[in-house]
Design an enzyme around this catalytic site. Structure first.
Site, PDB file in Angstrom:
ATOM      1  N   GLY A 174       0.950  -1.091   0.015  1.00  0.00           N
ATOM      2  CA  GLY A 174       0.201  -0.438  -0.015  1.00  0.00           C
ATOM      3  C   GLY A 174       0.283   1.626  -0.130  1.00  0.00           C
ATOM      4  O   GLY A 174       0.151   2.176   0.590  1.00  0.00           O
ATOM      5  N   TYR A 216     -15.081  -4.171   9.234  1.00  0.00           N
ATOM      6  CA  TYR A 216     -12.806  -4.023   9.464  1.00  0.00           C
ATOM      7  C   TYR A 216     -12.713  -3.729  10.806  1.00  0.00           C
ATOM      8  O   TYR A 216     -11.341  -4.448  10.768  1.00  0.00           O
ATOM      9  CB  TYR A 216     -13.564  -1.976   9.015  1.00  0.00           C
ATOM     10  N   SER A 220       0.055   5.596  -1.783  1.00  0.00           N
ATOM     11  CA  SER A 220      -0.638   6.244  -0.575  1.00  0.00           C
ATOM     12  C   SER A 220      -0.642   6.145   0.316  1.00  0.00           C
ATOM     13  O   SER A 220      -0.028   5.428   0.650  1.00  0.00           O
ATOM     14  CB  SER A 220      -2.161   5.719  -1.489  1.00  0.00           C
ATOM     15  N   GLY A 221      -1.284   7.484   0.910  1.00  0.00           N
ATOM     16  CA  GLY A 221      -1.211   7.668   2.407  1.00  0.00           C
ATOM     17  C   GLY A 221       0.057   7.341   3.264  1.00  0.00           C
ATOM     18  O   GLY A 221       0.774   7.811   3.089  1.00  0.00           O
ATOM     19  N   ILE A 222      -0.765   6.249   4.418  1.00  0.00           N
ATOM     20  CA  ILE A 222       0.475   6.316   4.825  1.00  0.00           C
ATOM     21  C   ILE A 222       2.166   4.831   4.510  1.00  0.00           C
ATOM     22  O   ILE A 222       2.958   5.471   4.963  1.00  0.00           O
ATOM     23  CB  ILE A 222      -0.711   5.031   6.393  1.00  0.00           C
TER      24      ILE A 222
HETATM   25  P1  NAD Z   1      -4.138   4.595   1.599  1.00  0.00           P
HETATM   26  O1  NAD Z   1      -5.875   4.503   0.847  1.00  0.00           O
HETATM   27  O2  NAD Z   1      -4.385   5.826   0.691  1.00  0.00           O
HETATM   28  O3  NAD Z   1      -3.964   3.506   1.220  1.00  0.00           O
HETATM   29  C1  NAD Z   1      -4.128   2.410   1.547  1.00  0.00           C
HETATM   30  C2  NAD Z   1      -3.375   1.521   0.524  1.00  0.00           C
HETATM   31  O4  NAD Z   1      -3.548   0.441   0.402  1.00  0.00           O
HETATM   32  C3  NAD Z   1      -3.200   1.949  -0.909  1.00  0.00           C
HETATM   33  O5  NAD Z   1      -1.880   2.352  -1.593  1.00  0.00           O
HETATM   34  C4  NAD Z   1      -4.567   0.513  -1.807  1.00  0.00           C
HETATM   35  O6  NAD Z   1      -3.979   0.853  -2.815  1.00  0.00           O
HETATM   36  C5  NAD Z   1      -3.492   0.208  -1.436  1.00  0.00           C
HETATM   37  N1  NAD Z   1      -4.143  -1.608  -0.943  1.00  0.00           N
HETATM   38  C6  NAD Z   1      -5.423  -1.714  -1.045  1.00  0.00           C
HETATM   39  N2  NAD Z   1      -6.420  -3.023  -0.880  1.00  0.00           N
HETATM   40  C7  NAD Z   1      -5.021  -3.151  -1.630  1.00  0.00           C
HETATM   41  C8  NAD Z   1      -4.665  -4.982  -2.255  1.00  0.00           C
HETATM   42  N3  NAD Z   1      -5.665  -5.603  -2.492  1.00  0.00           N
HETATM   43  N4  NAD Z   1      -3.068  -5.025  -3.029  1.00  0.00           N
HETATM   44  C9  NAD Z   1      -2.375  -4.127  -2.910  1.00  0.00           C
HETATM   45  N5  NAD Z   1      -2.619  -2.714  -2.184  1.00  0.00           N
HETATM   46  C10 NAD Z   1      -3.738  -2.657  -1.869  1.00  0.00           C
HETATM   47  O7  NAD Z   1      -5.221   4.795   3.055  1.00  0.00           O
HETATM   48  P2  NAD Z   1      -3.987   4.836   4.656  1.00  0.00           P
HETATM   49  O8  NAD Z   1      -5.222   5.448   4.780  1.00  0.00           O
HETATM   50  O9  NAD Z   1      -3.227   4.982   3.904  1.00  0.00           O
HETATM   51  O10 NAD Z   1      -4.186   3.254   4.860  1.00  0.00           O
HETATM   52  C11 NAD Z   1      -2.804   2.720   4.683  1.00  0.00           C
HETATM   53  C12 NAD Z   1      -3.716   1.591   5.718  1.00  0.00           C
HETATM   54  O11 NAD Z   1      -3.772   2.025   7.536  1.00  0.00           O
HETATM   55  C13 NAD Z   1      -5.115   0.407   6.213  1.00  0.00           C
HETATM   56  O12 NAD Z   1      -4.782  -0.754   6.663  1.00  0.00           O
HETATM   57  C14 NAD Z   1      -5.762   1.416   7.021  1.00  0.00           C
HETATM   58  O13 NAD Z   1      -6.435   0.060   7.214  1.00  0.00           O
HETATM   59  C15 NAD Z   1      -5.360   1.458   8.013  1.00  0.00           C
HETATM   60  N6  NAD Z   1      -6.330   2.928   8.486  1.00  0.00           N
HETATM   61  C16 NAD Z   1      -6.315   4.156   8.291  1.00  0.00           C
HETATM   62  C17 NAD Z   1      -6.423   5.246   8.558  1.00  0.00           C
HETATM   63  C18 NAD Z   1      -7.062   6.385   8.378  1.00  0.00           C
HETATM   64  O14 NAD Z   1      -8.265   7.304   9.085  1.00  0.00           O
HETATM   65  N7  NAD Z   1      -6.394   6.093   7.348  1.00  0.00           N
HETATM   66  C19 NAD Z   1      -6.612   5.123  10.102  1.00  0.00           C
HETATM   67  C20 NAD Z   1      -6.763   3.157  10.796  1.00  0.00           C
HETATM   68  C21 NAD Z   1      -5.881   2.752   9.857  1.00  0.00           C
END
Ligand code: NAD
Length: 249
Positions: A13, A150, A16-18
Site C-alpha cells: 500500500g 473492518y 498512497s497515504g501512510i
Molecule cells: P490509502 O487508501 O491512502 O492507502 C491504502 C493503500 O492500500 C493504497 O495504496 C491501496 O492501493 C492499498 N491497497 C488496498 N487494497 C489493496 C490490495 N488488494 N493490494 C495491494 N494494495 C492494496 O489509506 P491509508 O489511510 O494510508 O491506509 C493505510 C492503512 O492504514 C490501511 O491498512 C488502513 O486500514 C489503515 N488505517 C488508516 C486509518 C486512517 O484514518 N487513514 C486509520 C486506521 C488505520
C-alpha cells in the site's frame, strides 16, 4: 539521517497515504525500498516524486501469487529483507444488517489473509534481527458504527501479530503493530459514502480526538521509522496507538 542505512524495506500500500509517506521517510533514512501497490499508474505517478534507491512492484495483497512475486522480486533486487511493513488495507463501511459474504471476504482477504501470507513468504527471505510491522487500527479497540467487519479484520491482524512475535523469537525479528486513529488520507474518499456522510464522519472523529484534529500520514510514518529502526531495539510485540489520544478516552 540514516537510521535505515542499507536496510531493505518492503512496504505494501505504498502508493498512497501512510504507505507512501513511510516509503519517502525510509528512503530519506537510507533504506532500499520496495514499494508495492495494486495500481501500476499510481506506482508510476508516485515514483516521479521519490528520491533514493527503490523499485515498485505491482501486487494485489489479496492474491497469494502476488505476495510470492513481491517477495521474490524484492529479494532478487536487493537480497534479504530487513523491514516488512504490511500496511495495505481497505475500510468500506457497512452496517451489520447489510453485511454480505462478499463484503466480508473482500475485507478479510486484503486486511488479514494478505498480510499473513506475505509474512509466510517473507520469513525465509528476511534477515535475522529484522522488523515486521502491521498497520492495524484503533477501531478494533473502540466501536465505530458501520465498521464491524473492518474492526474485526484489524483485531484479527493484531491477534496474529502476537502469535508471530513468539514464533520468530529465535531469529530476533521484532513484530509490532501501528494502530492509527483518524488520519487524513485518501482512504475516506474510497469508502463509497456520500459527501455529507463523509463530512459528518470527519466532524464526529475530529471532535472526539483529544488533540482536536486528524493525524497526518507523516506522523504515522515517523512511528513506523521508530519501530523499524534500532531506536526500538527492545520494543517487541506491541500495538502502538497513534491517534491523538482517541483510544484512551
Ligand atoms: P490509502 O487508501 O491512502 O492507502 C491504502 C493503500 O492500500 C493504497 O495504496 C491501496 O492501493 C492499498 N491497497 C488496498 N487494497 C489493496 C490490495 N488488494 N493490494 C495491494 N494494495 C492494496 O489509506 P491509508 O489511510 O494510508 O491506509 C493505510 C492503512 O492504514 C490501511 O491498512 C488502513 O486500514 C489503515 N488505517 C488508516 C486509518 C486512517 O484514518 N487513514 C486509520 C486506521 C488505520
Amino acid at each position: 539521517m540514516s537510521k535505515l542505512k542499507n536496510k531493505v524495506a518492503v512496504i505494501t500500500g505504498a502508493n498512497s497515504g501512510i504507505g507512501l509517506a513511510t516509503a519517502k521517510l525510509f528512503l530519506k533514512e537510507g533504506a532500499k525500498v520496495v514499494l508495492s501497490g495494486r495500481r501500476q499508474e499510481a506506482l508510476d505517478e508516485v515514483s516521479e516524486d521519490l528520491e533514493g534507491d527503490f523499485i515498485t512492484v505491482l501486487a494485489d495483497v489479496g492474491k497469494p501469487e502476488d505476495n510470492t512475486n513481491l517477495i521474490k522480486t524484492a529479494k532478487a533486487k536487493y537480497g534479504n529483507i530487513d523491514v516488512l511493513f504490511l500496511n495495505a488495507g481497505i475500510a468500506p463501511p457497512t452496517p451489520t444488517t447489510d453485511i454480505t459474504a462478499e463484503h466480508y471476504d473482500e475485507i478479510f482477504n486484503i486486511n488479514v489473509k494478505g498480510p499473513i501470507l506475505a509474512v509466510k513468504e517473507a520469513l525465509p527471505n528476511m534477515n535475522d534481527g529484522g522488523s515486521i510491522l502491521f498497520t492495524t487500527s484503533i477501531v478494533s479497540q473502540k466501536g465505530f458504527d458501520g465498521f464491524g467487519v473492518y474492526s474485526a479484520s484489524k483485531g484479527a491482524l493484531r491477534s496474529y501479530a502476537r502469535v508471530l512475535t513468539s514464533e520468530v523469537k529465535s531469529r530476533d525479528i521484532r513484530v509490532n503493530s501501528i494502530a492509527p486513529g483518524p488520519v487524513e488520507t485518501p482512504i475516506y474518499g474510497k469508502m463509497g459514502l456520500p459527501q455529507d456522510v463523509l463530512d459528518g464522519l470527519g466532524q464526529e472523529f475530529g471532535q472526539q480526538i483529544p488533540l482536536g484534529r486528524f493525524g497526518t500520514s507523516e506522523e504515522i510514518a515517523n512511528t513506523a521509522l521508530f519501530l523499524a529502526s534500532e531506536d526500538a531495539s527492545f520494543v517487541n510485540g506491541i500495538e502502538i496507538e497513534v491517534d491523538g489520544g482517541l483510544s484512551q478516552i
